[in-house]
Design an enzyme around this catalytic site. Sequence first.
Site, PDB file in Angstrom:
ATOM      1  N   GLY A  31       0.791  -1.159  -0.030  1.00  0.00           N
ATOM      2  CA  GLY A  31      -0.063   0.029  -0.065  1.00  0.00           C
ATOM      3  C   GLY A  31       0.869   1.342   0.067  1.00  0.00           C
ATOM      4  N   ASN A  33       1.903  -2.317   5.364  1.00  0.00           N
ATOM      5  CA  ASN A  33       1.066  -1.082   5.568  1.00  0.00           C
ATOM      6  C   ASN A  33      -0.317  -0.795   5.045  1.00  0.00           C
ATOM      7  OD1 ASN A  33       1.198   2.317   5.670  1.00  0.00           O
ATOM      8  ND2 ASN A  33       0.861   1.827   3.629  1.00  0.00           N
ATOM      9  N   SER A  48      -2.781   0.334  15.191  1.00  0.00           N
ATOM     10  CA  SER A  48      -3.237   1.543  15.441  1.00  0.00           C
ATOM     11  C   SER A  48      -3.536   1.511  16.742  1.00  0.00           C
ATOM     12  CB  SER A  48      -4.405   1.744  14.570  1.00  0.00           C
ATOM     13  OG  SER A  48      -5.200   2.764  14.968  1.00  0.00           O
ATOM     14  N   TYR A  96     -12.255  -2.074  12.084  1.00  0.00           N
ATOM     15  CA  TYR A  96     -10.838  -1.479  11.911  1.00  0.00           C
ATOM     16  C   TYR A  96     -10.012  -1.775  13.400  1.00  0.00           C
ATOM     17  CZ  TYR A  96      -7.002   2.019  11.020  1.00  0.00           C
ATOM     18  OH  TYR A  96      -6.069   2.549  11.003  1.00  0.00           O
ATOM     19  N   ALA A 124     -10.761  -4.543  15.407  1.00  0.00           N
ATOM     20  CA  ALA A 124     -10.724  -5.780  15.652  1.00  0.00           C
ATOM     21  C   ALA A 124      -9.428  -6.212  14.628  1.00  0.00           C
ATOM     22  CB  ALA A 124     -11.622  -6.516  14.943  1.00  0.00           C
TER      23      ALA A 124
HETATM   24  P1  NAP Z   1      -3.935   5.586   3.168  1.00  0.00           P
HETATM   25  O1  NAP Z   1      -3.508   7.303   2.880  1.00  0.00           O
HETATM   26  O2  NAP Z   1      -5.614   5.520   2.700  1.00  0.00           O
HETATM   27  O3  NAP Z   1      -3.207   4.796   2.356  1.00  0.00           O
HETATM   28  C1  NAP Z   1      -3.299   3.196   2.504  1.00  0.00           C
HETATM   29  C2  NAP Z   1      -2.755   2.625   0.979  1.00  0.00           C
HETATM   30  O4  NAP Z   1      -3.051   1.347   1.098  1.00  0.00           O
HETATM   31  C3  NAP Z   1      -3.367   3.215  -0.093  1.00  0.00           C
HETATM   32  O5  NAP Z   1      -2.421   3.371  -1.134  1.00  0.00           O
HETATM   33  C4  NAP Z   1      -4.142   2.050  -0.460  1.00  0.00           C
HETATM   34  O6  NAP Z   1      -4.666   2.056  -1.852  1.00  0.00           O
HETATM   35  C5  NAP Z   1      -3.690   1.107  -0.096  1.00  0.00           C
HETATM   36  N1  NAP Z   1      -4.484  -0.054   0.256  1.00  0.00           N
HETATM   37  C6  NAP Z   1      -5.741  -0.259   0.413  1.00  0.00           C
HETATM   38  N2  NAP Z   1      -6.066  -1.467   0.052  1.00  0.00           N
HETATM   39  C7  NAP Z   1      -5.135  -2.205  -0.652  1.00  0.00           C
HETATM   40  C8  NAP Z   1      -5.361  -3.539  -0.909  1.00  0.00           C
HETATM   41  N3  NAP Z   1      -6.147  -4.428  -0.825  1.00  0.00           N
HETATM   42  N4  NAP Z   1      -4.050  -3.873  -1.753  1.00  0.00           N
HETATM   43  C9  NAP Z   1      -3.072  -3.086  -1.826  1.00  0.00           C
HETATM   44  N5  NAP Z   1      -3.001  -1.817  -1.440  1.00  0.00           N
HETATM   45  C10 NAP Z   1      -4.059  -1.380  -0.783  1.00  0.00           C
HETATM   46  O7  NAP Z   1      -3.877   5.410   4.508  1.00  0.00           O
HETATM   47  P2  NAP Z   1      -2.734   5.851   5.568  1.00  0.00           P
HETATM   48  O8  NAP Z   1      -3.024   6.875   6.602  1.00  0.00           O
HETATM   49  O9  NAP Z   1      -1.377   6.303   4.973  1.00  0.00           O
HETATM   50  O10 NAP Z   1      -2.486   4.541   6.401  1.00  0.00           O
HETATM   51  C11 NAP Z   1      -1.324   3.626   6.336  1.00  0.00           C
HETATM   52  C12 NAP Z   1      -1.401   2.599   7.360  1.00  0.00           C
HETATM   53  O11 NAP Z   1      -1.420   3.073   8.601  1.00  0.00           O
HETATM   54  C13 NAP Z   1      -2.814   1.625   7.487  1.00  0.00           C
HETATM   55  O12 NAP Z   1      -2.676   0.341   7.674  1.00  0.00           O
HETATM   56  C14 NAP Z   1      -3.642   2.344   8.438  1.00  0.00           C
HETATM   57  O13 NAP Z   1      -4.663   1.666   8.969  1.00  0.00           O
HETATM   58  C15 NAP Z   1      -2.613   2.863   9.357  1.00  0.00           C
HETATM   59  N6  NAP Z   1      -2.899   3.830  10.276  1.00  0.00           N
HETATM   60  C16 NAP Z   1      -3.000   5.210   9.853  1.00  0.00           C
HETATM   61  C17 NAP Z   1      -3.307   6.173  10.671  1.00  0.00           C
HETATM   62  C18 NAP Z   1      -3.616   7.571  10.409  1.00  0.00           C
HETATM   63  O14 NAP Z   1      -3.679   8.452  11.232  1.00  0.00           O
HETATM   64  N7  NAP Z   1      -3.706   8.076   9.012  1.00  0.00           N
HETATM   65  C19 NAP Z   1      -3.397   5.945  12.177  1.00  0.00           C
HETATM   66  C20 NAP Z   1      -3.084   4.518  12.531  1.00  0.00           C
HETATM   67  C21 NAP Z   1      -2.946   3.454  11.673  1.00  0.00           C
HETATM   68  P3  NAP Z   1      -6.309   2.721  -2.427  1.00  0.00           P
HETATM   69  O15 NAP Z   1      -5.682   4.259  -2.311  1.00  0.00           O
HETATM   70  O16 NAP Z   1      -6.220   2.076  -3.851  1.00  0.00           O
HETATM   71  O17 NAP Z   1      -7.091   2.255  -1.540  1.00  0.00           O
END
Ligand code: NAP
Length: 246
Positions: free
Chosen positions: A8, A89, A141, A154, A156
């Site tokens: 991701g 990620n 998270s 989420y 879970a």
């Molecule tokens: P984001 O900007 O939405 O990026 C997530 C990435 O994962 C996107 O590029 C997305 O592609 C990709 N993705 C989603 N489903 C996928 C799949 N089935 N196969 C391959 N790639 C996939 O989110 P982020 O904020 O950077 O989050 C990154 C990680 O950190 C996640 O695991 C999130 O749960 C965790 N996290 C984030 C936060 C926060 O505050 N931002 C807090 C705690 C944890 P698409 O754009 O096509 O969906």
Amino acid sequence: MAVALITGASQGIGACIAERLAKDGFDVAINHFPSDSDKANAEKVAEACRSYGVKAELFAANVADYAQCEAMVKAVKEQLGSIDALVNNAGITKDGLLLRMSEEQYDAVIAVNQKSVFNMIKLVGAVMLRQKHGSIVSLASVAGLYGNPGQMNYSASKAAIVGMTKTAAKELGSRGITVNAVAPGFIKTAMTDALSDDVKNAMMKQVAMGRYGTPEEIASVVSFLCSSDASYVTGQTIEISGGLMM
Ligand code: NAP
């Protein structure tokens, strides 16, 4: 050259981790969801990584799908030679209060956030066992540690990552493989931009540092966990939340 595979990684925290690991000297395998827009974004991330003088290649795969993960891991090995660091990620949210959450919302988040971690640790773990070294870091998270209203699915999936990390650390540790997780709080990305102002304001009141974190502040801890400086750290989930809960 050591190789890092980041799932991701076409935007947000994953893109930032890819760039940081490239800066650290890893060749990077940039996974993106199989769509034209993700591919275009991932190509920009790859360009930024190559500016550090390392190789950066794109690998399209839906990480919720075991067969696609298997093909991706094989392709990374063939094109880049090894997998020394894996960063799980990729993640999604499909929020809703428990009584309104559909089965589809629940299953979709578990598939992408949780099953993908099983897929990738199993497949890349086999590669690392043969190499007798490797580091694995998964994105949990604070929602998985403390719960969050509207995020039954989420939280879970992210709590599961904490347990999966400990289990994999116990199974793989004797072969020189470390397995850790990071638990971000509120990090400024598309995922948090989507939250309502009410939710954002309520959460920010609980953050000791009184501000959002940046993707770079997650990438620096992941970088540490993928480095030899963290060679005796395993099975841990490191909270990176500016003091959200203490
Ligand atoms: P984001 O900007 O939405 O990026 C997530 C990435 O994962 C996107 O590029 C997305 O592609 C990709 N993705 C989603 N489903 C996928 C799949 N089935 N196969 C391959 N790639 C996939 O989110 P982020 O904020 O950077 O989050 C990154 C990680 O950190 C996640 O695991 C999130 O749960 C965790 N996290 C984030 C936060 C926060 O505050 N931002 C807090 C705690 C944890 P698409 O754009 O096509 O969906």
